[in-house]
Motif scaffolding. Structure first.
Motif, PDB file in Angstrom:
ATOM      1  N   GLY A  27       8.793  -3.717  15.050  1.00 19.42           N
ATOM      2  CA  GLY A  27       8.540  -2.462  14.337  1.00 19.42           C
ATOM      3  C   GLY A  27       7.840  -2.713  13.016  1.00 19.42           C
ATOM      4  O   GLY A  27       6.882  -2.013  12.658  1.00 19.42           O
ATOM      5  N   GLN A  28       8.295  -3.724  12.302  1.00 20.63           N
ATOM      6  CA  GLN A  28       7.684  -4.089  11.017  1.00 20.63           C
ATOM      7  C   GLN A  28       6.243  -4.560  11.234  1.00 20.63           C
ATOM      8  O   GLN A  28       5.352  -4.225  10.456  1.00 20.63           O
ATOM      9  N   ALA A  29       6.017  -5.323  12.285  1.00 14.37           N
ATOM     10  CA  ALA A  29       4.664  -5.812  12.577  1.00 14.37           C
ATOM     11  C   ALA A  29       3.723  -4.649  12.893  1.00 14.37           C
ATOM     12  O   ALA A  29       2.588  -4.613  12.417  1.00 14.37           O
ATOM     13  N   LYS A  30       4.206  -3.682  13.679  1.00 14.84           N
ATOM     14  CA  LYS A  30       3.372  -2.524  14.013  1.00 14.84           C
ATOM     15  C   LYS A  30       3.038  -1.720  12.760  1.00 14.84           C
ATOM     16  O   LYS A  30       1.905  -1.260  12.596  1.00 14.84           O
ATOM     17  N   ASP A  31       4.013  -1.558  11.864  1.00  8.90           N
ATOM     18  CA  ASP A  31       3.763  -0.843  10.606  1.00  8.90           C
ATOM     19  C   ASP A  31       2.725  -1.568   9.756  1.00  8.90           C
ATOM     20  O   ASP A  31       1.833  -0.947   9.184  1.00  8.90           O
ATOM     21  N   MET A  32       2.844  -2.897   9.666  1.00 11.29           N
ATOM     22  CA  MET A  32       1.911  -3.689   8.883  1.00 11.29           C
ATOM     23  C   MET A  32       0.491  -3.568   9.449  1.00 11.29           C
ATOM     24  O   MET A  32      -0.477  -3.397   8.715  1.00 11.29           O
ATOM     25  N   LEU A  33       0.373  -3.624  10.766  1.00 11.13           N
ATOM     26  CA  LEU A  33      -0.933  -3.477  11.407  1.00 11.13           C
ATOM     27  C   LEU A  33      -1.509  -2.090  11.157  1.00 11.13           C
ATOM     28  O   LEU A  33      -2.700  -1.946  10.872  1.00 11.13           O
ATOM     29  N   LEU A  93      -0.319 -15.017   9.925  1.00 11.54           N
ATOM     30  CA  LEU A  93       0.629 -15.386  10.972  1.00 11.54           C
ATOM     31  C   LEU A  93       1.569 -16.480  10.501  1.00 11.54           C
ATOM     32  O   LEU A  93       2.781 -16.425  10.733  1.00 11.54           O
ATOM     33  N   ASP A  94       1.010 -17.483   9.855  1.00  9.87           N
ATOM     34  CA  ASP A  94       1.814 -18.610   9.390  1.00  9.87           C
ATOM     35  C   ASP A  94       2.832 -18.171   8.333  1.00  9.87           C
ATOM     36  O   ASP A  94       4.016 -18.482   8.432  1.00  9.87           O
ATOM     37  N   GLN A  95       2.389 -17.407   7.348  1.00 10.28           N
ATOM     38  CA  GLN A  95       3.286 -16.967   6.272  1.00 10.28           C
ATOM     39  C   GLN A  95       4.379 -16.040   6.787  1.00 10.28           C
ATOM     40  O   GLN A  95       5.560 -16.261   6.525  1.00 10.28           O
ATOM     41  N   ASN A  96       3.991 -15.000   7.516  1.00 10.22           N
ATOM     42  CA  ASN A  96       4.974 -14.027   7.996  1.00 10.22           C
ATOM     43  C   ASN A  96       5.874 -14.604   9.081  1.00 10.22           C
ATOM     44  O   ASN A  96       7.057 -14.303   9.133  1.00 10.22           O
ATOM     45  N   GLY A  97       5.310 -15.422   9.941  1.00 10.67           N
ATOM     46  CA  GLY A  97       6.113 -16.056  10.980  1.00 10.67           C
ATOM     47  C   GLY A  97       7.147 -16.999  10.411  1.00 10.67           C
ATOM     48  O   GLY A  97       8.303 -17.012  10.832  1.00 10.67           O
ATOM     49  N   THR A  98       6.745 -17.784   9.427  1.00 11.69           N
ATOM     50  CA  THR A  98       7.681 -18.720   8.781  1.00 11.69           C
ATOM     51  C   THR A  98       8.803 -17.951   8.091  1.00 11.69           C
ATOM     52  O   THR A  98       9.965 -18.322   8.193  1.00 11.69           O
TER      53      THR A  98
END
Length: 104
Positions: A27-33, A93-98
């Motif tokens: 949900g957070q990823a969809k909002d960010m996109l 991807l690296d920052q948010n994934g970590t």
């Protein structure tokens, strides 16, 4: 089609917890996109693989996220035009994934 962008994010959570966190973060990823003017058209789990499709600048970007016991492997396939932004995408991807997979 440009060469796929691959990001491997190590974690110490185990497969089950890493998948749970990724699933709860969708949900957070969809909002960010959405805030960036992008749309996530499809995101489907098949076992421990999440396949997704994102629309950007009238282009389609697809990819897979494979959850392993000690890492998450993200592969993004972009059209040549969007591959110019691969460095920025990799950093995000690296920052948010970590951050999402940090042991708490």
């Amino acid at each position: 089609m440009a060469k796929p962008l691959v990001v491997v994010i190590p974690h110490q959570l185990g497969r089950v917890e890493a998948r749970r966190r990724l699933d709860s973060g969708m949900g957070q990823a969809k909002d960010m996109l959405h805030k960036a003017g992008l749309t996530m058209a499809d995101a489907t789990w098949t076992g421990d693989r999440l396949s997704f499709l994102v629309g950007a600048m009238n282009q389609k970007v697809d990819g897979d996220i494979d959850v392993e016991e000690d890492c998450v492997r993200v592969e993004v396939r972009m059209p040549l035009l969007l591959s110019l932004f691969a460095g920025k995408v990799q950093k995000i991807l690296d920052q948010n994934g970590t951050k999402l997979l940090a042991k708490k």
